[in-house]
Enzyme design. Structure first.
Site, PDB file in Angstrom:
ATOM      1  N   HIS A 281       0.858  -1.182   0.000  1.00 19.05           N
ATOM      2  CA  HIS A 281       0.000   0.000   0.000  1.00 19.05           C
ATOM      3  C   HIS A 281       0.902   1.243   0.000  1.00 19.05           C
ATOM      4  O   HIS A 281       1.845   1.332   0.789  1.00 19.05           O
ATOM      5  CB  HIS A 281      -0.869  -0.061   1.258  1.00 19.05           C
ATOM      6  N   ARG A 329      -2.632   0.861  -4.449  1.00 16.80           N
ATOM      7  CA  ARG A 329      -2.424  -0.591  -4.426  1.00 16.80           C
ATOM      8  C   ARG A 329      -2.670  -1.137  -5.822  1.00 16.80           C
ATOM      9  O   ARG A 329      -3.325  -0.494  -6.643  1.00 16.80           O
ATOM     10  CB  ARG A 329      -3.438  -1.286  -3.499  1.00 16.80           C
ATOM     11  N   LYS A 332      -6.227  -0.960  -7.840  1.00 12.82           N
ATOM     12  CA  LYS A 332      -7.097   0.055  -7.234  1.00 12.82           C
ATOM     13  C   LYS A 332      -7.027   1.318  -8.094  1.00 12.82           C
ATOM     14  O   LYS A 332      -6.168   1.447  -8.961  1.00 12.82           O
ATOM     15  CB  LYS A 332      -6.654   0.354  -5.800  1.00 12.82           C
ATOM     16  N   ASP A 335      -5.734   8.114  -6.953  1.00  9.18           N
ATOM     17  CA  ASP A 335      -6.248   9.028  -5.931  1.00  9.18           C
ATOM     18  C   ASP A 335      -5.161  10.082  -5.709  1.00  9.18           C
ATOM     19  O   ASP A 335      -3.989   9.742  -5.550  1.00  9.18           O
ATOM     20  CB  ASP A 335      -6.531   8.229  -4.641  1.00  9.18           C
ATOM     21  N   CYS A 337      -4.133  11.756  -3.291  1.00  7.65           N
ATOM     22  CA  CYS A 337      -3.274  11.748  -2.097  1.00  7.65           C
ATOM     23  C   CYS A 337      -2.027  10.896  -2.304  1.00  7.65           C
ATOM     24  O   CYS A 337      -1.010  11.113  -1.655  1.00  7.65           O
ATOM     25  CB  CYS A 337      -4.041  11.317  -0.846  1.00  7.65           C
ATOM     26  N   TYR A 338      -2.089   9.934  -3.236  1.00  9.43           N
ATOM     27  CA  TYR A 338      -0.900   9.119  -3.499  1.00  9.43           C
ATOM     28  C   TYR A 338       0.177   9.902  -4.246  1.00  9.43           C
ATOM     29  O   TYR A 338       1.282   9.406  -4.443  1.00  9.43           O
ATOM     30  CB  TYR A 338      -1.267   7.814  -4.219  1.00  9.43           C
ATOM     31  N   ASP A 393      -9.276  13.909  -4.270  1.00 10.57           N
ATOM     32  CA  ASP A 393      -8.939  12.569  -4.740  1.00 10.57           C
ATOM     33  C   ASP A 393      -9.012  12.512  -6.268  1.00 10.57           C
ATOM     34  O   ASP A 393      -8.025  12.247  -6.960  1.00 10.57           O
ATOM     35  CB  ASP A 393      -9.944  11.616  -4.054  1.00 10.57           C
ATOM     36  N   ASP A 400     -10.995  18.015   0.432  1.00  7.67           N
ATOM     37  CA  ASP A 400     -10.915  18.057   1.890  1.00  7.67           C
ATOM     38  C   ASP A 400      -9.511  18.521   2.279  1.00  7.67           C
ATOM     39  O   ASP A 400      -8.655  18.716   1.423  1.00  7.67           O
ATOM     40  CB  ASP A 400     -11.277  16.698   2.512  1.00  7.67           C
ATOM     41  N   HIS A 403      -6.607  15.820   1.594  1.00  7.77           N
ATOM     42  CA  HIS A 403      -6.178  15.771   0.193  1.00  7.77           C
ATOM     43  C   HIS A 403      -5.503  17.067  -0.230  1.00  7.77           C
ATOM     44  O   HIS A 403      -4.576  17.051  -1.037  1.00  7.77           O
ATOM     45  CB  HIS A 403      -7.363  15.443  -0.728  1.00  7.77           C
TER      46      HIS A 403
END
Lengths: 509, 338
Positions: A281, A329, A332, A335, A337-338, A393, A400, A403
């Site tokens: 992750h 991951r 998936k 997003d 935030c990654y 995201d 938010d 993020h």
């Protein structure tokens, strides 16, 4: 037959340059015509191979890719709308939060950290919040040591992490340009009230015999706890003796076995999970890489502890096209935030890869980027900006504070070159610290292209920002605070540990 | 007085049952940043919780109070922790049996499950469940509870972490576990969490021990069948490589299998970028550098172009694999105690 481009160094300039908007287009027709760049083909097409078999995963992936493809296909990259994002992030600080945020009542220090760090990335002077950050965080210090997620709450290592980072940022800004004694006075107000002895005792309670840490007493074990604990230790001026503890009193040395624990979290995929055997992750990968790089130089820390090649392969597979962003991951969705959790890993693994190659060739080598900065920048600018401020995201999802910080931090990772400087001289105190390697990171606006096999060539990657106003601030790649804040804090602890007379300091002023 | 498992509202300020608790206000400090404008019910309940915690009071009443707060903020780790302590204290004093209390671990677990379904992304709920099951030393029905969660989100990280703990704690490395993973992968062969769990129960749990006879072969076959059903799915390819590594089997043994999905001289028939990736490794190992490069060029130009820089790096490493020590051959960082 596909046109096969040579796999040579660097990328073609891909970013469309932006004009000043409609008014300027009218007055400067040449400028308008000077923006001929294409949207890179990888953003315009679905992956070349799509399996026939449909499952929930493939259907979600396909519909996400299709919708994002429409957003990333913009010949003129939208600017980073700093003013609107600043407004979004100032609101909780200046006006507070509605009752709907009660779900974050056990994460109060996080709210401060996300907003304040994101504002610093956007170029705001957050020093004006230093006094209020101190008065907000003081009631979170627990009588038995450490910080809770709110007043009266049990100590939690992530709360301590976010509290210390917040203070490190606001005191850094509040003391910029001040004379030495006034600077020390700012840091005294921000940090001298922290009971470091009790915090250390509390950390011993969450240290586990397997080398790792729990997030709180009775709480869960994961590498996030280990990373947060190490950052707290590294930023609070402890010395080696403090960390070792008193064996005669049965105290566990806090760093014992921690690198081996992190190593045991590398999975069959090559990535890193929350704890041994957990799925790989991105969030946990960052925690482990950053924590290891606090304990050693990147080559030693990463290649000798982890299987670096498999790690790089897994990290690289997190970047998707046509989206351009990272997933956390395998199988998936991307997003924003990654951008930090995966994007922030690159400077660390590239530093290790560079050191390995330099060692083999006995000359300074640079392997260049192992990822696409430009694709991530495109994803962030076209997909992660909420129309009414804040970052998110992906399109369709509300922005938010979490993020906002981690998308901007990831943008910083993409816009700047972060490197490990193994030559500059450190203070005598720092050279004895187990975390000295964490204080050797530097940044540059110039991102080097790979050198050839003889160490020559290279040059610089162009076109990462269309305009300087799109650039965000530089951040420390391990601590995730403005680069330089860690050094100022360290020098305060050196003064405090040596002199320790805060009262004398304030009476002088 | 309200019974402890009801939804009936308690007014802590006026209910005589709470008169012996002194509520403690929250100190947010002077002019705080990001202060939350709480609902008055939350303020009241939290001030009673602080009062309860200050005198270390554990009674059935605390179950109602903590449930109220969790209903408003399920991520409140302090409240969860205090609730668990209270449950243990009640059990020790036979407090569950009290007819007014009328509580049991089973009721607690059912209540936790209902909360879990409302708040899927939450660390505390599953940790609380773990503490309870550990305490009860009985995993009955727990796999079914996690299966229920997988029905709505088959990749929930917290649930999978709990499932791993459960399997390890109660040694559930059995046919049921393997069958469940097979079922989940049948529903969605791209469920990487299920692949991860499968690796854990078949090989990962062994650490440095050798697997039983036939396990490596079985897992290779399983991965290959999955690959054939969707060759562009990264999970079974990664799995296959991991199984070979665990079984000390040369990657080159996959050459024919990979070429089936990525005949690099018949580009139109390439069905998997992952096969190309592995083939470039195999060609590199066997010294066929031009073919290795050809595979990497195809990846960069056509099949996985966003990773162009990575494929270029791989090209840079061609021919050097024998010089790169694996992690296990190297000395890890050791922070010795003096």
């Amino acid at each position: 037959m596909v046109q096969v481009e040579p796999l040579e160094e660097g990328e073609q300039p891909q970013l469309a340059t932006r004009t000043e908007g409609n008014t300027n287009e009218a007055f400067h027709p040449n400028l308008y015509q000077m923006a001929p760049e294409r949207v890179p083909a990888l953003h315009l097409n679905l992956p070349f191979i799509l399996d026939d078999l449909k499952t929930e995963t493939s259907q979600k992936q396909l519909s996400t890719a299709r919708s994002i493809m429409k957003s990333v296909d913009q010949p003129f990259l939208p600017p980073l709308d700093k003013a609107t994002h600043v407004e979004f992030l100032l609101s909780p600080l200046d006006e507070g939060l509605s009752g709907g945020f009660v779900g974050l009542d056990a994460s109060r220090p996080w709210l401060l950290y996300w907003c304040i760090n994101a504002l610093s990335l956007l170029g705001k002077d957050v020093g004006i919040y230093n006094d209020r950050a101190v008065s907000s965080l003081k009631p979170l210090q627990h009588p038995s040591g450490g910080f809770g997620g709110g007043n009266g709450q049990a100590p939690h290592v992530a709360a301590a992490y976010a509290s210390i980072l917040t203070l490190a940022i606001t005191s850094y800004y509040a003391s910029i340009g001040l004379p030495e004694d006034e600077r020390l006075a700012v840091y005294a107000d921000s940090f001298a009230w922290i009971d470091r002895g009790k915090l250390l005792q509390w950390l011993r309670k969450i240290k586990l015999p397997n080398g790792g840490f729990k997030v709180n007493e009775g709480g869960e074990e994961d590498v996030r706890a280990g990373y947060c604990a190490l950052v707290v230790l590294a930023l609070l001026g402890y010395d080696d003796e403090d960390l070792r503890g008193d064996l005669s009193r049965g105290e566990l040395p806090l760093l014992d076995g921690v690198a081996e624990y992190f190593k045991s979290c590398q999975t069959w995929e090559g990535g890193i999970g929350a704890k041994p055997n957990a799925e790989a992750h991105g969030g946990y990968a960052f925690c482990v890489l950053a924590a290891l790089c606090l304990l050693g130089d990147p080559e030693e820390a990463l290649s000798k502890t982890l299987d670096l090649n498999r790690l790089i392969s897994w990290l690289s597979a997190r970047q998707y096209a046509p989206e351009g962003g990272f997933s956390g991951r395998t199988n998936k969705l991307v997003d924003g935030c990654y951008s930090t959790w995966v994007g922030g890993c690159w400077s660390l693994v590239e530093a290790a890869a560079n050191a390995i190659e330099s060692g083999k060739k006995s000359t300074k080598m640079n392997v260049g980027d192992l990822w696409s900065r430009k694709a991530l920048i495109r994803y962030i600018l076209t997909c992660c900006q909420g129309p009414r401020g804040g970052l998110r995201d992906k399109p369709g999802i509300r922005p938010d504070y979490y993020h906002s910080n981690y998308v901007l931090l990831g943008l910083s990772a993409a816009q700047h070159y972060y490197y490990y400087d193994d030559v500059s001289v450190q203070s005598p105190v720092l050279t004895k610290s187990p975390f000295r390697h964490g204080y050797r990171w530097k940044s540059s606006k110039n991102v080097p292209k790979p050198t050839g096999h003889d160490g020559t060539g290279g040059g610089w990657l162009e076109g990462l920002v269309s305009e300087e106003s799109d650039r965000v601030g530089v951040q420390h790649p391990l601590f995730n605070i403005p680069l330089g804040a860690e050094g100022q804090l360290q020098s305060w602890w050196e003064w405090f540990n040596d002199v320790g007379d805060v009262d004398a300091l304030s009476s002088e002023n | 007085m309200a019974s402890y498992d009801s939804d009936e509202e308690v007014d802590y300020a006026t209910d005589p049952a709470w008169a012996h608790i002194t509520p403690l206000p929250q100190d947010d400090g002077e002019n705080p940043l990001a202060q939350i404008a709480y609902h008055p019910d939350y303020v009241l309940a939290m001030s009673y919780l602080r009062g309860v915690m200050a005198i270390n009071y554990h009674s059935a009443q605390v179950l109602k109070l903590t449930a109220d707060i969790i209903g408003m903020n399920a991520a409140h780790y302090t409240v969860w922790g205090y609730r668990f302590k209270t449950l243990v204290a009640l059990e020790a004093s036979n407090g569950f049996e009290d007819e007014k209390t009328n509580w049991s671990w089973r009721k607690e677990l059912d209540w936790v499950q209902s909360i879990a379904k409302q708040y899927e992304k939450n660390y505390q709920i599953w940790h609380h469940r773990q503490l309870i099951i550990d305490h009860l030393n009985d995993p009955t029905g727990e796999r079914e509870r996690t299966n229920e969660m997988f029905a709505s989100d088959s990749k929930n990280y917290h649930v999978w972490t709990y499932r791993q703990w459960l399997v390890k704690r109660f040694n559930l490395f059995d046919k049921e576990e393997l069958d469940t993973m097979e079922l989940l992968l049948k529903e969605d062969v791209r469920n990487n969490s299920a692949w991860n769990h499968r690796y854990f129960i078949t090989l990962g749990r062994l650490g440095t021990d050798s697997p039983a006879d036939g396990v490596i072969d079985r897992e290779i076959k399983f991965a290959k069948v999955a690959i054939s059903s969707a060759p562009q799915n990264p999970s079974p390819w990664n799995y296959l490589k991991a199984v070979l590594r665990k079984g000390n089997i040369d990657l080159a043994s996959l050459k024919a299998f990979c070429e089936q999905f990525a005949p690099i001289d018949s580009e139109d028939e390439i069905k998997s970028s992952h096969a190309l990736d592995i083939l470039s490794e195999i060609y590199d190992e066997t010294g066929d550098f031009s073919k290795a490069e050809q595979a990497l060029v195809l990846l960069a130009a056509k099949y996985d172009p966003v990773r162009k820089n990575y494929w270029r790096y791989r090209k840079r490493l061609l021919g050097s694999s024998e010089n790169v020590p694996t992690a296990s051959e190297k000395t890890p960082i050791v922070h010795a105690t003096v």
